[in-house]
Design a protein around this motif. Structure first.
Motif, PDB file in Angstrom:
ATOM      1  N   PRO A 187      14.187  17.143 -19.267  1.00  0.00           N
ATOM      2  CA  PRO A 187      14.309  16.499 -17.851  1.00  0.00           C
ATOM      3  C   PRO A 187      15.028  15.244 -17.732  1.00  0.00           C
ATOM      4  CG  PRO A 187      12.304  16.044 -18.934  1.00  0.00           C
ATOM      5  CD  PRO A 187      13.005  17.036 -19.998  1.00  0.00           C
ATOM      6  N   MET A 188      15.704  15.062 -16.371  1.00  0.00           N
ATOM      7  CA  MET A 188      16.380  13.773 -16.341  1.00  0.00           C
ATOM      8  C   MET A 188      15.457  12.816 -16.168  1.00  0.00           C
ATOM      9  SD  MET A 188      19.724  14.421 -17.115  1.00  0.00           S
ATOM     10  CE  MET A 188      20.473  13.099 -16.133  1.00  0.00           C
ATOM     11  N   ALA A 189      15.319  11.485 -16.749  1.00  0.00           N
ATOM     12  CA  ALA A 189      14.701  10.232 -16.161  1.00  0.00           C
ATOM     13  C   ALA A 189      15.240  10.055 -14.938  1.00  0.00           C
ATOM     14  CB  ALA A 189      14.834   9.313 -17.219  1.00  0.00           C
ATOM     15  N   SER A 190      14.208   9.762 -13.799  1.00  0.00           N
ATOM     16  CA  SER A 190      14.912   9.223 -12.631  1.00  0.00           C
ATOM     17  C   SER A 190      14.095   8.005 -12.216  1.00  0.00           C
ATOM     18  CB  SER A 190      14.694  10.552 -11.574  1.00  0.00           C
ATOM     19  OG  SER A 190      13.365  10.664 -11.198  1.00  0.00           O
ATOM     20  N   SER A 191      14.756   7.278 -11.020  1.00  0.00           N
ATOM     21  CA  SER A 191      13.924   6.103 -10.531  1.00  0.00           C
ATOM     22  C   SER A 191      14.430   6.141  -9.185  1.00  0.00           C
ATOM     23  CB  SER A 191      14.587   4.746 -11.153  1.00  0.00           C
ATOM     24  OG  SER A 191      15.972   4.852 -10.916  1.00  0.00           O
ATOM     25  N   TYR A 192      13.800   5.303  -8.443  1.00  0.00           N
ATOM     26  CA  TYR A 192      14.142   4.946  -6.992  1.00  0.00           C
ATOM     27  C   TYR A 192      14.202   3.553  -6.542  1.00  0.00           C
ATOM     28  CZ  TYR A 192       9.021   3.976  -6.467  1.00  0.00           C
ATOM     29  OH  TYR A 192       7.712   3.751  -6.584  1.00  0.00           O
ATOM     30  N   ILE A 229       5.633  13.393 -10.046  1.00  0.00           N
ATOM     31  CA  ILE A 229       6.842  14.406 -10.321  1.00  0.00           C
ATOM     32  C   ILE A 229       7.571  14.224 -11.654  1.00  0.00           C
ATOM     33  CG2 ILE A 229       8.929  14.753  -9.232  1.00  0.00           C
ATOM     34  CD1 ILE A 229       6.762  15.794  -7.579  1.00  0.00           C
ATOM     35  N   ARG A 230       7.654  13.094 -11.994  1.00  0.00           N
ATOM     36  CA  ARG A 230       8.353  12.818 -13.299  1.00  0.00           C
ATOM     37  C   ARG A 230       7.199  13.474 -14.453  1.00  0.00           C
ATOM     38  NH1 ARG A 230       8.469   6.833 -12.124  1.00  0.00           N
ATOM     39  NH2 ARG A 230      10.420   6.766 -10.891  1.00  0.00           N
ATOM     40  N   PHE A 231       5.883  13.478 -14.569  1.00  0.00           N
ATOM     41  CA  PHE A 231       4.993  14.275 -15.593  1.00  0.00           C
ATOM     42  C   PHE A 231       5.216  15.385 -15.325  1.00  0.00           C
ATOM     43  CE2 PHE A 231       2.716  10.114 -15.608  1.00  0.00           C
ATOM     44  CZ  PHE A 231       2.713   9.772 -17.014  1.00  0.00           C
ATOM     45  N   LYS A 232       5.248  16.144 -13.914  1.00  0.00           N
ATOM     46  CA  LYS A 232       5.452  17.393 -13.806  1.00  0.00           C
ATOM     47  C   LYS A 232       6.710  18.087 -14.385  1.00  0.00           C
ATOM     48  CE  LYS A 232       3.045  19.767 -11.218  1.00  0.00           C
ATOM     49  NZ  LYS A 232       1.990  20.787 -11.024  1.00  0.00           N
ATOM     50  N   ARG A 233       7.964  17.220 -14.372  1.00  0.00           N
ATOM     51  CA  ARG A 233       9.232  17.629 -14.550  1.00  0.00           C
ATOM     52  C   ARG A 233       9.039  17.565 -16.091  1.00  0.00           C
ATOM     53  NH1 ARG A 233      14.126  14.967 -12.109  1.00  0.00           N
ATOM     54  NH2 ARG A 233      14.835  16.629 -13.197  1.00  0.00           N
ATOM     55  N   VAL A 276       0.837  -1.287  -0.023  1.00  0.00           N
ATOM     56  CA  VAL A 276       0.094  -0.035  -0.044  1.00  0.00           C
ATOM     57  C   VAL A 276       0.826   1.045   0.006  1.00  0.00           C
ATOM     58  CG1 VAL A 276      -1.750   1.186   1.275  1.00  0.00           C
ATOM     59  CG2 VAL A 276      -1.878  -1.099   1.024  1.00  0.00           C
ATOM     60  N   HIS A 277       1.967   1.254   0.853  1.00  0.00           N
ATOM     61  CA  HIS A 277       2.932   2.457   0.648  1.00  0.00           C
ATOM     62  C   HIS A 277       3.545   2.505  -0.547  1.00  0.00           C
ATOM     63  CE1 HIS A 277       2.388   3.560   4.863  1.00  0.00           C
ATOM     64  NE2 HIS A 277       2.608   2.500   5.479  1.00  0.00           N
ATOM     65  N   HIS A 278       3.978   1.614  -0.961  1.00  0.00           N
ATOM     66  CA  HIS A 278       4.681   1.399  -2.442  1.00  0.00           C
ATOM     67  C   HIS A 278       3.636   2.090  -3.429  1.00  0.00           C
ATOM     68  CE1 HIS A 278       6.637   0.371  -6.094  1.00  0.00           C
ATOM     69  NE2 HIS A 278       5.572  -0.404  -6.509  1.00  0.00           N
ATOM     70  N   LEU A 279       2.434   1.907  -3.346  1.00  0.00           N
ATOM     71  CA  LEU A 279       1.343   2.339  -4.372  1.00  0.00           C
ATOM     72  C   LEU A 279       1.469   3.720  -4.482  1.00  0.00           C
ATOM     73  CD1 LEU A 279      -1.464  -0.163  -3.944  1.00  0.00           C
ATOM     74  CD2 LEU A 279       0.042  -0.098  -6.028  1.00  0.00           C
ATOM     75  N   ALA A 280       1.504   4.348  -3.012  1.00  0.00           N
ATOM     76  CA  ALA A 280       1.526   5.704  -2.847  1.00  0.00           C
ATOM     77  C   ALA A 280       2.634   6.389  -3.301  1.00  0.00           C
ATOM     78  CB  ALA A 280       1.076   6.173  -1.459  1.00  0.00           C
ATOM     79  N   ASP A 281       3.626   5.815  -2.907  1.00  0.00           N
ATOM     80  CA  ASP A 281       5.046   6.366  -3.407  1.00  0.00           C
ATOM     81  C   ASP A 281       5.035   6.295  -4.943  1.00  0.00           C
ATOM     82  OD1 ASP A 281       5.835   7.076  -0.792  1.00  0.00           O
ATOM     83  OD2 ASP A 281       7.205   5.214  -0.589  1.00  0.00           O
ATOM     84  N   ASN A 282       4.821   5.086  -5.360  1.00  0.00           N
ATOM     85  CA  ASN A 282       5.062   5.177  -6.922  1.00  0.00           C
ATOM     86  C   ASN A 282       4.062   6.233  -7.590  1.00  0.00           C
ATOM     87  OD1 ASN A 282       6.296   3.400  -8.974  1.00  0.00           O
ATOM     88  ND2 ASN A 282       4.134   3.080  -9.679  1.00  0.00           N
ATOM     89  N   ASP A 283       2.862   6.282  -7.219  1.00  0.00           N
ATOM     90  CA  ASP A 283       2.123   7.589  -7.772  1.00  0.00           C
ATOM     91  C   ASP A 283       2.473   8.864  -7.529  1.00  0.00           C
ATOM     92  OD1 ASP A 283       0.216   5.629  -8.460  1.00  0.00           O
ATOM     93  OD2 ASP A 283      -1.283   6.106  -6.923  1.00  0.00           O
TER      94      ASP A 283
END
Length: 110
Positions: A87-92, A76-80, A64-71
């Motif tokens: 924009p630099m592609a980023s991951s985590y 943020i990626r879309f806004k960038r 559940v926490h992952h779903l929120a973090d992923n969203d």
């Protein structure tokens, strides 16, 4: 390892062609995700929320926490992409995020 245990609903198979109707249908499902997630988790006790869905897998709380973090990361990626020229592609590291203290102690409702 049995593929059915690691991937209980199967391996992801991307659809490469979407019609306008397909997109509308999929986007229309987004508002109900939180409600459905709440309905399927609200009756669970802490021991159930902290139980991995398979050996070596994440707990329901971590998922559940992952779903929120992923969203949030996708947002943020879309806004960038909308606001930056290059924009630099980023991951985590999802696995490391899931091991953080907040994934274990923060209520999923948060």
């Amino acid at each position: 390892m049995d593929g059915n245990v690691r991937f209980p609903i199967g391996h992801f198979e991307p659809s490469l062609k979407f019609s306008s109707e397909d997109r509308i249908h999929i986007i229309g499902q987004i508002p109900g995700i939180t409600k459905t997630l709440r309905e399927i988790t609200e009756h669970l006790i802490d021991d159930q929320l902290c139980t991995p869905y398979r050996d070596g897998g994440w707990t329901i709380t971590q998922i559940v926490h992952h779903l929120a973090d992923n969203d949030m990361n996708a947002y943020i990626r879309f806004k960038r992409a909308l606001t930056e020229d290059e924009p630099m592609a980023s991951s985590y590291r999802e696995d490391l995020w899931a091991s953080l203290h907040d994934y274990r102690i923060t209520p999923i409702e948060d």
